[in-house]
Design an enzyme around this catalytic site. Sequence first.
Site, PDB file in Angstrom:
ATOM      1  N   TYR A  36      -5.126   5.701  -9.333  1.00  0.00           N
ATOM      2  CA  TYR A  36      -6.351   4.983  -8.950  1.00  0.00           C
ATOM      3  C   TYR A  36      -7.550   5.478  -9.761  1.00  0.00           C
ATOM      4  O   TYR A  36      -8.444   4.693 -10.102  1.00  0.00           O
ATOM      5  CB  TYR A  36      -6.610   5.135  -7.450  1.00  0.00           C
ATOM      6  CG  TYR A  36      -5.727   4.251  -6.615  1.00  0.00           C
ATOM      7  CD1 TYR A  36      -6.172   3.010  -6.190  1.00  0.00           C
ATOM      8  CD2 TYR A  36      -4.445   4.653  -6.264  1.00  0.00           C
ATOM      9  CE1 TYR A  36      -5.356   2.182  -5.420  1.00  0.00           C
ATOM     10  CE2 TYR A  36      -3.611   3.835  -5.505  1.00  0.00           C
ATOM     11  CZ  TYR A  36      -4.072   2.601  -5.088  1.00  0.00           C
ATOM     12  OH  TYR A  36      -3.259   1.782  -4.347  1.00  0.00           O
ATOM     13  N   CYS A  40       0.813  -1.213   0.000  1.00  0.00           N
ATOM     14  CA  CYS A  40       0.000   0.000   0.000  1.00  0.00           C
ATOM     15  C   CYS A  40       0.852   1.270   0.000  1.00  0.00           C
ATOM     16  O   CYS A  40       1.643   1.485   0.931  1.00  0.00           O
ATOM     17  CB  CYS A  40      -0.914  -0.007   1.218  1.00  0.00           C
ATOM     18  SG  CYS A  40      -1.864   1.521   1.416  1.00  0.00           S
ATOM     19  N   ARG A  62     -14.378  -0.038   5.196  1.00  0.00           N
ATOM     20  CA  ARG A  62     -13.256  -0.936   4.973  1.00  0.00           C
ATOM     21  C   ARG A  62     -12.215  -0.736   6.083  1.00  0.00           C
ATOM     22  O   ARG A  62     -11.960   0.398   6.492  1.00  0.00           O
ATOM     23  CB  ARG A  62     -12.595  -0.656   3.620  1.00  0.00           C
ATOM     24  CG  ARG A  62     -13.426  -1.067   2.419  1.00  0.00           C
ATOM     25  CD  ARG A  62     -12.600  -0.961   1.154  1.00  0.00           C
ATOM     26  NE  ARG A  62     -13.323  -1.400  -0.025  1.00  0.00           N
ATOM     27  CZ  ARG A  62     -12.759  -1.601  -1.224  1.00  0.00           C
ATOM     28  NH1 ARG A  62     -11.457  -1.379  -1.372  1.00  0.00           N
ATOM     29  NH2 ARG A  62     -13.484  -2.014  -2.236  1.00  0.00           N
TER      30      ARG A  62
END
Length: 311
Positions: free
Chosen positions: A164, A30, A98
């Site tokens: 993204y 990440c 999340r």
Amino acid sequence: MNQFTTPFGSKVNELPVEPKRYRLIWSPACPWAHRAVIVRRILGLEDVISLGTTSPIRPNIERVDWEFALDEHGVDPVLGITYLSEIYKHTDHQYDGRPTVPVIVDLKKRKVVNNDYFKLTNYFETVWKPYHKENSPDLYPEHLRGDIEHMNDVIFQDINNGVYKCGFAQSQEAYEEAYDALFHRLDQLEGRLSKQRYLFGDYITDSDVRLYTTLVRFDIAYFTAFYANRNLIREYHHLWDYVRDLYQTPGFGDTTDFNAIKRHYHLSITLSPHKEQLKVLPKGPDLSGWNTAHGRERLSKKEEKFLFTGR
């Protein structure tokens, strides 16, 4: 996603700055978590804030989660949990978002206290200063903070999040808009870095950390997995030299796990659901160039030993 945003500090209702009280959870895959780990190492906070590591591969379960599959028996040795969602749910039984990394867990309370990936490095750089190692660099100097914050926002919008936006675009129009913004910004930074070693001259700052975590993932992941395929970073003269310069700096390359990055972006079922059955891991790219000479010293007016401090 960033529901836990209480800042660190000494004021009422702020998180107390206390050594060995907190655990930083990350995944090497990440980019948002990676920058917190880079800053933690650069500033010498490794003995002050412990580190837990999740697998780069999302678990094959009914929800999106991070799993401590790399640890013995698949359990974080400090928190005693298998999935990151467990500590989120323990903190807030109603939490339905999340479970994200990076996240700071208060070991005294056994609760999530901060998952504000945008500001976390700034807390490490400022209010955690009493615990920095001797002669640690100033990654967030006061006289540059306004400029750094502006640069960080630009980097976030067009580059960190820009890849993204390309990869998860819901329409051709949205994809092309993000694609154009991404490469326009990379072209601009290519020009900026042709004249100076780092984004703000002779010293590494928080902005360089944030740019690095996207650039180091670009050729191995975003170029193919996210369709950000106009140019590879190694096809840029100055950006390629710049990212190798950082990679060869303590705290950057030694916290970069190319295998984890590749496996996450190409095999993780939540990022590439259409590849769930095939699960082919790309063989390339060649990584041997990361340790080759970059020649960026010629752009600096400072001696090499002083490049890593603005004090």
